[in-house]
Design an enzyme around this catalytic site. Structure first.
Site, PDB file in Angstrom:
ATOM      1  N   SER A 195    -112.325  23.513 -56.185  1.00  0.00           N
ATOM      2  CA  SER A 195    -111.552  24.493 -55.418  1.00  0.00           C
ATOM      3  C   SER A 195    -112.246  25.828 -55.192  1.00  0.00           C
ATOM      4  CB  SER A 195    -110.198  24.736 -56.086  1.00  0.00           C
ATOM      5  OG  SER A 195    -110.353  25.318 -57.365  1.00  0.00           O
ATOM      6  N   LYS A 241    -102.536  30.486 -58.154  1.00  0.00           N
ATOM      7  CA  LYS A 241    -103.769  31.214 -57.855  1.00  0.00           C
ATOM      8  C   LYS A 241    -103.490  32.532 -57.134  1.00  0.00           C
ATOM      9  CE  LYS A 241    -106.723  27.173 -58.076  1.00  0.00           C
ATOM     10  NZ  LYS A 241    -107.699  26.286 -57.414  1.00  0.00           N
TER      11      LYS A 241
END
Length: 342
Positions: free
Chosen positions: A235, A280
């Site tokens: 990611s 996040k």
């Protein structure tokens, strides 16, 4: 038995039960917001340019649940519970999962380097090292002989440059034929002879029972070092590519801002979906990021971008959420960004 002793026994029993519960794993994983980590300290382009602001990758913290962490996640707004099968298959061991995550990071890192260097018009070549063992199948000849993380660099007399060459060579043989594999484990070279066996899932194919991918290094000039020993998964690809490119070119694309984000990246520069986008966003906000890049997925109704926008609204952050489909999208946004006032 007097009440005093009964009380002690009850106390000891409860204490033991609490300890056992803490160590008893449930078939679930828990994820929660991690941190936003500046990339300049872990990425170094030889002779690279410095930056006023920063690019940051974002992380989530994940672990297998016990009774306590499961109950806590149930009442926590930004902790998520996933069944074991959603994270890894029943056949995949913890070690195989770890190797897969590390390989995903390695592949993402290579793609990020390739994208950044191509955009900066810098030379790129690949050095092929063989194939990388991701998994070993139960009931197949490789079980107990090879391990996830082994690097196979030769089969019989053939040294090969890709997993395709390896598969084609083995595929021409018959069940019962023996092959000798030369491999590296813990910086030591080894070899093992194994018989080929028909795959239960595909009776037309034979093999030793390993999942594999190409193992290669990228060679660039100037040299770049990306320290990812404590990071797994793909990611961070987008943010890697931006930090590398920013060190390669004279113009500082950060313009003095703290820029966080997430998203996979492939060698064409396409940015892909990731998991844990809400967590996040929270990690980035806690680190005082001012801009957050989120995968837009070409405007999909359930895109990471829309989820990030909703989370930003929920936590009432002033951080700007920016939709990104490609590496070029991120560059276009950054190039149009005004310098941050001192």
């Amino acid at each position: 038995m007097n009440r005093k002793w009964m009380g002690r026994i009850l106390l000891y029993t409860v204490a033991i039960a609490l300890v056992v519960a803490a160590f008893f794993s449930l078939p679930y994983y828990i994820t929660k917001p991690g941190m936003a980590k500046e990339l300049e300290p872990i990425i170094e382009v030889e002779g690279g340019y410095e930056e006023k602001g920063s690019f940051m990758l974002t992380t989530v913290v994940m672990g297998q649940a016990n009774i306590y962490t499961y109950l806590l996640a149930k009442i926590s707004e930004y902790q998520e519970i996933y069944p074991l099968a959603a994270i890894r298959s029943e056949e995949e061991s913890d070690e195989e999962y770890k190797v897969r995550q590390l390989h995903s990071m390695s592949t993402s890192k290579l793609a990020a380097i390739e994208v950044a260097y191509k955009k900066a018009n810098k030379p790129i070549t690949y050095q092929y090292k063989g194939v990388y063992v991701l998994s070993v199948m139960d009931g197949m000849p490789a079980m107990g002989k090879l391990e996830p993380g082994d690097r196979i660099f030769q089969v019989d007399e053939l040294t090969f440059k890709s997993s395709e060459e390896f598969i084609n060579y083995v595929g021409k043989k018959q069940a019962g034929d023996n092959i000798t594999l030369y491999f590296e484990r813990d910086d030591k070279e080894n070899r093992v002879s194994l018989p080929l066996k028909i795959f239960e899932a595909d009776q037309t194919k034979v093999g030793v029972g390993i999942g594999l991918v190409d193992d290669k290094d990228i060679v660039v000039a100037p040299e770049v070092t990306v320290e990812t020993s404590d990071i797994g998964g793909p990611s961070a690809g987008l943010m890697f590519s931006l930090e590398i490119y920013n060190q390669l070119v004279k113009e500082d694309l950060t313009k003095g801002y703290k820029i966080a984000g997430t998203g996979t990246i492939d060698s064409s520069g396409t940015v892909g979906r990731i998991g844990g986008i809400e967590q996040k966003v929270i990690a980035a906000d806690k680190s005082d990021a001012e801009i957050f890049f989120a995968p837009n997925e070409e405007g999909a109704a359930d895109s990471n971008y829309l989820a990030a926008v909703q989370t930003a609204k929920d936590i009432e952050t002033n951080m700007k959420i920016v939709p990104i489909n490609t590496f070029e999208d991120a560059l276009t946004y950054l190039e149009a960004l005004q310098e941050k006032e001192e």
